[in-house]
Design a protein around this motif. Structure first.
Motif, PDB file in Angstrom:
ATOM      1  N   GLU A 106      -1.986 135.293  40.613  1.00  0.00           N
ATOM      2  CA  GLU A 106      -2.614 134.000  40.326  1.00  0.00           C
ATOM      3  C   GLU A 106      -1.887 133.199  39.258  1.00  0.00           C
ATOM      4  OE1 GLU A 106      -6.757 134.551  39.605  1.00  0.00           O
ATOM      5  OE2 GLU A 106      -7.083 135.681  41.464  1.00  0.00           O
ATOM      6  N   HIS A 107      -0.968 133.834  38.535  1.00  0.00           N
ATOM      7  CA  HIS A 107      -0.264 133.140  37.454  1.00  0.00           C
ATOM      8  C   HIS A 107       1.248 133.172  37.675  1.00  0.00           C
ATOM      9  CE1 HIS A 107      -3.932 132.582  35.116  1.00  0.00           C
ATOM     10  NE2 HIS A 107      -4.238 133.842  35.379  1.00  0.00           N
ATOM     11  N   TYR A 108       1.654 133.018  38.913  1.00  0.00           N
ATOM     12  CA  TYR A 108       3.069 132.856  39.272  1.00  0.00           C
ATOM     13  C   TYR A 108       3.937 134.007  38.767  1.00  0.00           C
ATOM     14  CZ  TYR A 108       1.178 128.225  40.099  1.00  0.00           C
ATOM     15  OH  TYR A 108       0.403 127.194  40.537  1.00  0.00           O
ATOM     16  N   ALA A 290     -15.717 126.953  30.955  1.00  0.00           N
ATOM     17  CA  ALA A 290     -14.370 126.384  30.826  1.00  0.00           C
ATOM     18  C   ALA A 290     -13.943 125.617  32.074  1.00  0.00           C
ATOM     19  CB  ALA A 290     -13.370 127.488  30.480  1.00  0.00           C
ATOM     20  N   PRO A 291     -14.136 126.167  33.277  1.00  0.00           N
ATOM     21  CA  PRO A 291     -13.792 125.379  34.469  1.00  0.00           C
ATOM     22  C   PRO A 291     -14.576 124.067  34.569  1.00  0.00           C
ATOM     23  CG  PRO A 291     -14.008 127.696  35.039  1.00  0.00           C
ATOM     24  CD  PRO A 291     -14.487 127.560  33.631  1.00  0.00           C
ATOM     25  N   LYS A 292     -15.844 124.089  34.171  1.00  0.00           N
ATOM     26  CA  LYS A 292     -16.641 122.856  34.204  1.00  0.00           C
ATOM     27  C   LYS A 292     -16.068 121.797  33.265  1.00  0.00           C
ATOM     28  CE  LYS A 292     -21.257 124.380  35.640  1.00  0.00           C
ATOM     29  NZ  LYS A 292     -22.659 124.570  35.201  1.00  0.00           N
ATOM     30  N   HIS A 293     -15.466 122.241  32.172  1.00  0.00           N
ATOM     31  CA  HIS A 293     -14.859 121.321  31.207  1.00  0.00           C
ATOM     32  C   HIS A 293     -13.388 121.043  31.544  1.00  0.00           C
ATOM     33  CE1 HIS A 293     -18.464 122.325  28.910  1.00  0.00           C
ATOM     34  NE2 HIS A 293     -18.199 121.313  28.109  1.00  0.00           N
ATOM     35  N   ASN A 294     -12.980 121.438  32.737  1.00  0.00           N
ATOM     36  CA  ASN A 294     -11.632 121.158  33.249  1.00  0.00           C
ATOM     37  C   ASN A 294     -10.513 121.841  32.456  1.00  0.00           C
ATOM     38  OD1 ASN A 294     -12.529 119.445  35.385  1.00  0.00           O
ATOM     39  ND2 ASN A 294     -12.892 117.841  33.840  1.00  0.00           N
ATOM     40  N   TYR A 295     -10.828 123.000  31.912  1.00  0.00           N
ATOM     41  CA  TYR A 295      -9.779 123.794  31.274  1.00  0.00           C
ATOM     42  C   TYR A 295      -9.067 124.617  32.340  1.00  0.00           C
ATOM     43  CZ  TYR A 295     -11.411 122.830  26.538  1.00  0.00           C
ATOM     44  OH  TYR A 295     -11.758 122.211  25.353  1.00  0.00           O
ATOM     45  N   ARG A 296      -7.777 124.720  32.189  1.00  0.00           N
ATOM     46  CA  ARG A 296      -6.999 125.588  33.064  1.00  0.00           C
ATOM     47  C   ARG A 296      -6.810 126.923  32.359  1.00  0.00           C
ATOM     48  NH1 ARG A 296      -0.542 125.118  34.139  1.00  0.00           N
ATOM     49  NH2 ARG A 296      -0.319 127.000  35.432  1.00  0.00           N
ATOM     50  N   ILE A 297      -7.247 128.006  33.004  1.00  0.00           N
ATOM     51  CA  ILE A 297      -7.117 129.343  32.418  1.00  0.00           C
ATOM     52  C   ILE A 297      -5.694 129.845  32.673  1.00  0.00           C
ATOM     53  CG2 ILE A 297      -8.043 131.676  32.329  1.00  0.00           C
ATOM     54  CD1 ILE A 297     -10.039 129.468  31.536  1.00  0.00           C
ATOM     55  N   VAL A 298      -4.991 130.182  31.603  1.00  0.00           N
ATOM     56  CA  VAL A 298      -3.608 130.641  31.715  1.00  0.00           C
ATOM     57  C   VAL A 298      -3.421 131.916  30.902  1.00  0.00           C
ATOM     58  CG1 VAL A 298      -2.706 128.297  32.012  1.00  0.00           C
ATOM     59  CG2 VAL A 298      -2.840 129.291  29.709  1.00  0.00           C
ATOM     60  N   ASN A 299      -2.283 132.558  31.122  1.00  0.00           N
ATOM     61  CA  ASN A 299      -1.856 133.581  30.170  1.00  0.00           C
ATOM     62  C   ASN A 299      -0.575 133.087  29.490  1.00  0.00           C
ATOM     63  OD1 ASN A 299       0.421 134.354  31.834  1.00  0.00           O
ATOM     64  ND2 ASN A 299      -0.940 135.707  33.016  1.00  0.00           N
ATOM     65  N   TYR A 300      -0.152 133.806  28.476  1.00  0.00           N
ATOM     66  CA  TYR A 300       0.952 133.314  27.645  1.00  0.00           C
ATOM     67  C   TYR A 300       2.263 133.195  28.430  1.00  0.00           C
ATOM     68  CZ  TYR A 300      -1.890 134.000  23.435  1.00  0.00           C
ATOM     69  OH  TYR A 300      -2.856 133.912  22.476  1.00  0.00           O
ATOM     70  N   GLY A 301       2.556 134.188  29.265  1.00  0.00           N
ATOM     71  CA  GLY A 301       3.813 134.154  30.000  1.00  0.00           C
ATOM     72  C   GLY A 301       3.904 132.955  30.924  1.00  0.00           C
ATOM     73  N   GLU A 302       2.800 132.664  31.587  1.00  0.00           N
ATOM     74  CA  GLU A 302       2.752 131.514  32.490  1.00  0.00           C
ATOM     75  C   GLU A 302       2.934 130.206  31.714  1.00  0.00           C
ATOM     76  OE1 GLU A 302      -0.445 129.683  35.725  1.00  0.00           O
ATOM     77  OE2 GLU A 302      -1.156 130.875  34.023  1.00  0.00           O
ATOM     78  N   TYR A 303       2.216 130.062  30.610  1.00  0.00           N
ATOM     79  CA  TYR A 303       2.298 128.831  29.829  1.00  0.00           C
ATOM     80  C   TYR A 303       3.695 128.632  29.265  1.00  0.00           C
ATOM     81  CZ  TYR A 303       1.002 125.031  26.727  1.00  0.00           C
ATOM     82  OH  TYR A 303       0.932 123.802  26.115  1.00  0.00           O
TER      83      TYR A 303
END
Length: 833
Positions: A106-108, A290-303
């Motif tokens: 899910e995080h490329y 968080a999804p309702k507030h339009n936050y994108r859930i990421v991990n550090y490597g992806e970001y």
């Protein structure tokens, strides 16, 4: 205009210090962890397991989803903790690995899990060789478990200095996570002008690039977590309410950039252990709020892959370049001296013991390193590269793994005795590092379990060194420990603590032989006495003879004991005299040859029928020496098991006596009850014991009849009797039994759904309500929800008989699973329930 994107990353540092007995390689019972067996178990039940199946609840507290938080957060696990979990709780262990694999998809390709330095050593305080080994072992452990290379490594207590950064870069780590207070200054990458970023002033919403001083062409990227929000999660009230948590995240959000990262880092144990049910708040935030507030859930490597650093950073060097950490305001002094940072305990307690403890262990490490280097070079091509690669043996102690290790590292083909010596030397080095685990200095008192634990590892290293060289380092080590003073007058010095709490735990092959000798005299203790694997020992019975004479049981035998850790193997002859039920005397000596064994056996048993016990014991002293073992010398687990078996019959007799007293005096009890007088104290226990015991038997009988609620007359009579006598029955065993029955029946539903199994579950719930027992349905909820998710999302629900659907939904509702959960699961497949 490019839409603004705010990303959210929550990191959990999940860790417990290694707690295994240094000789047995298993965690012994820890009284302070009650009601759990030990602290790993307690925190597993409160945190690790719940986070693999966290409840997302609606406003009424009903379950709308069950999720693995590890799929949604960045995390690291201590390697020694995962090793324990793999053995003790393989399902939860596998759920953690599976969550990381899902996160990679899910995080490329960037997984949520990152590595950790092997046993949580403070790297800035470690020598250069230990830094490398800790990082290498952490990386290899991660690869072994997660099936991929880590992108980053969590540093113990985030303790970091320049030398630590160099080792991380040498081993391919792309980034690390530090406290904002560990930053010193920053500059745009394309600018030479540095700006002050100390005292937590650094902007945590972006990554930074840290160039190595020795070679500025090499670098590692650093994320500095949001300090205020992390602090509120760990020590404030954010985990009491998802709204508070989300409000704090919203407050941290800046306005100036198109893309920014809000990220926090805390001990993973915060979610459930330090903060009860904190995993539920985390699950709700990550899956709903968080999804309702339009936050994108990421991990550090992806970001990091999407947002390379635009700023360079210098980190704080700390005193004498020793670095800084997230849990000591004085750099890394907490792990080497009295600095004022402390845990719980009276205000007048000091930590001046830290300095002599650190100096003692550093001295011992140096001596062990010299010994290792001097002896191991006789057998191994490169002794330190061999130590670095020894992690492969630690992860897999099979014969094949050990043979592969020696094929790579031995100078020439080694004899069995030489291999044993090499394994002892390598184990000595493993314990030499375990004794530097950071928790030994973290808390307030020298006699705390964490400090005693690292002293155990020191003692084991000393023992192994002595076995190789026959020169003991123990007296010199204890002399140095004498300088460490406990805050508790009773415990005195480090030496006294070592002698009192550590030396009493030492164990060797001869101890293992004595343990087997005593335990094997108890009928049924070992299912197969001829071959026993216990702790890290394999024991083979080569000869055995038993005789009973009056109240004496005599046991004589010959065994081979082998360590699965060092491959050391020895044979022993033993004799045990059991006097009555509880008095054991066991003597052990090394086996020499068959002739001596036969002579010993003949001398031991000849004429024994006519001898007084004193004469028998004198015989044992003559043949085996005056050193002997008793029940008190067994490990605590065996002591409890032996005494439980030995007293079972006596306890059963006592129970029968109480039941007879109750039956014989029931009329008297009824008279007291009829005139509204309390039962005499002498009678109360007999009534309570009998009714409680009979209730358990009645419930077990009902279970054997398929939980037919039409046959609960006996149970109702016992309940009524307890009420009429004003007695509160003990129902813990009944609750445990019904918990297990409900779980097993639910597993049967998941395996083969049918009305009969569901009806049994409904009956169990009704019965628990009738008896006024609150069941622990946590694991049962997990099983049923997992089954429903699998059934509904694979459209198995459509094919199910409507009658079964209805009764299943009724059971789910009683377990606290909401109708909304069914709706959400149905929506995922586009089908109707």
């Amino acid at each position: 205009m490019k839409p603004r994107q705010v990303c959210l990353c929550v990191h959990g540092h999940f860790y417990q210090p290694p707690r295994e007995n240094a000789w047995l390689e298993e965690i012994e019972e820890q009284e302070s962890a009650k009601p759990a067996h030990d602290w790993n178990e307690r925190i597993y039940n409160e945190c690790y397991r719940p986070n693999t199946a966290a409840r997302v609840l609606d406003a009424k507290g009903k379950i709308i989803d069950v999720v693995s938080n590890f799929k949604w957060i960045s995390f690291n696990f201590g390697p020694t903790l995962l090793s324990w979990m793999q053995e003790k709780h393989p399902d939860a262990y596998q759920a953690i690995l599976d969550s990381d694999r899902q996160s990679c998809l899910e995080h490329y390709g960037h997984g949520n899990a990152i590595a950790q330095v092997y046993n949580h050593i403070i790297l800035p305080l470690a020598n250069a060789r230990d830094k490398v080994t800790q990082v290498r072992w952490g990386i290899e452990d991660f690869r072994h478990r997660f099936g991929r290379s880590p992108e980053a490594m969590w540093l113990a207590e985030t303790a970091c200095n320049e030398a630590t950064l160099e080792v991380l870069v040498d081993h391919g780590m792309k980034y690390l996570i530090l406290s904002p207070y560990q930053a010193d200054s920053i500059r745009p990458i394309d600018s030479p002008h540095w700006q002050d970023a100390s005292d937590g002033k650094i902007d945590p919403s972006r990554p930074y690039r840290c160039y190595l001083k020795k070679d500025p062409s090499r670098y590692i990227d650093i994320f500095f977590y949001d300090g205020p929000v992390s602090r509120q999660i760990g020590f404030g009230d954010l985990l009491f309410d998802a709204k508070l948590f989300m409000a704090s995240i919203e407050k941290a959000k800046g306005n100036e950039r198109d893309t920014q990262l809000i990220h926090v880092a805390t001990d993973g144990e915060t979610y459930g252990h330090h903060k009860a049910y904190g995993e539920r708040v985390l699950a709700y935030v990550m899956n709903v709020t968080a999804p309702k507030h339009n936050y994108r859930i990421v991990n550090y490597g992806e970001y990091l892959a999407e947002n390379p650093p635009q700023f360079a950073v210098k980190i704080q060097t700390g005193e004498d370049g020793m670095g800084t950490s997230w849990s000591c305001a004085h750099g890394v002094k907490r792990w080497k001296e009295h600095c004022g940072c402390r845990g719980d305990g009276p205000a007048e307690w000091t930590q001046h013991w830290r300095k002599p403890l650190k100096e003692s262990l550093d001295w011992l490490s140096g001596e062990l390193a010299l010994l290792y280097e001097g002896r191991a070079r006789e057998y191994l091509k490169d002794v330190w590269e061999a130590r670095n690669d020894y992690i492969q043996v630690i992860l897999d102690r099979s014969d094949e793994s050990v043979n592969r290790f020696f094929q790579v590292h031995q100078k020439a083909s080694l004899k069995e005795k030489e291999r044993v010596e090499c394994l002892k030397l390598l184990e000595m080095q493993r314990h030499s590092m375990l004794m530097h685990t950071s928790c030994g200095w973290f808390f307030t008192e020298l006699s705390g379990i964490e400090t005693v634990q690292i002293l155990q590892y020191a003692a084991r290293a000393i023992q192994l060194a002595f076995q190789v060289t026959h020169d003991s380092l123990e007296e010199a080590f204890m002399e140095r420990l004498s300088e460490a003073k406990s805050n508790v007058r009773e415990f005195g010095t480090g030496r006294q603590i070592y002698e009192r709490f550590v030396l009493s735990k030492t164990f060797n092959l001869k101890n293992a032989a004595s343990m087997y000798a005593m335990a094997s005299t108890i009928h049924g203790f070992y299912p197969d006495k001829t071959r026993v694997s216990t702790y890290c020992f394999d024991i083979k019975q080569l000869h055995h003879r038993e005789e009973a004479i009056g109240n004496l049981n005599l046991s004589f035998g010959h065994v081979r004991v082998c360590s699965r850790i060092t491959w050391e193997e020895k044979e022993y002859v033993f004799a045990v005299v059991q006097i009555g039920l509880y008095d054991f005397r066991c003597s052990v000596k090394p086996f020499t040859d068959i002739l001596e064994l036969e002579n010993l056996e003949k001398e031991f048993f000849d004429g024994v029928q006519t001898l007084h016990i004193i004469e028998i014991l004198r015989k044992m002293d003559v043949f085996f020496g005056k050193k002997y073992y008793a029940l008190k010398d067994l490990p605590i687990r065996e002591r409890k098991q032996v005494i439980s078996i030995l007293t079972r019959e006596a306890i059963e007799k006592i129970s029968v006596v109480h039941e007879n007293l109750y039956d014989e005096n029931r009329r008297m009890s009824e008279i007291y009850s009829s005139i509204n007088l309390p039962l005499p104290a002498e009678v109360c226990y007999a009534v309570e014991h009998t009714l409680s015991r009979r209730l358990l038997k009645a419930v077990q009988s009902l279970a054997a009849q398929g939980f037919n609620l039409k046959k609960t007359n006996e149970i109702q009579r016992l309940i009524n009797s307890a009420k009429s006598f004003g007695i509160k029955m003990q129902k813990k065993e009944v609750a445990v039994f019904l918990d297990h029955q409900l779980l097993q029946k639910t597993k049967e539903i998941a395996a083969n759904v049918g009305i009969e199994n569901i009806q049994s579950c409904l009956s169990i719930l009704k019965l628990a309500e009738k008896i006024e027992i609150e069941l622990n349905i946590h694991w049962t909820q997990d099983i049923l929800f997992s089954y429903l998710k699998k059934t509904i999302t694979t459209e198995g629900w459509k094919k199910m008989d409507s009658e079964i659907q209805n009764i299943l939904m009724r059971y789910a509702a009683l377990l606290g699973i909401s109708e909304q959960a069914f709706q959400l699961l149905t929506e995922k497949t586009g089908s109707e329930a």
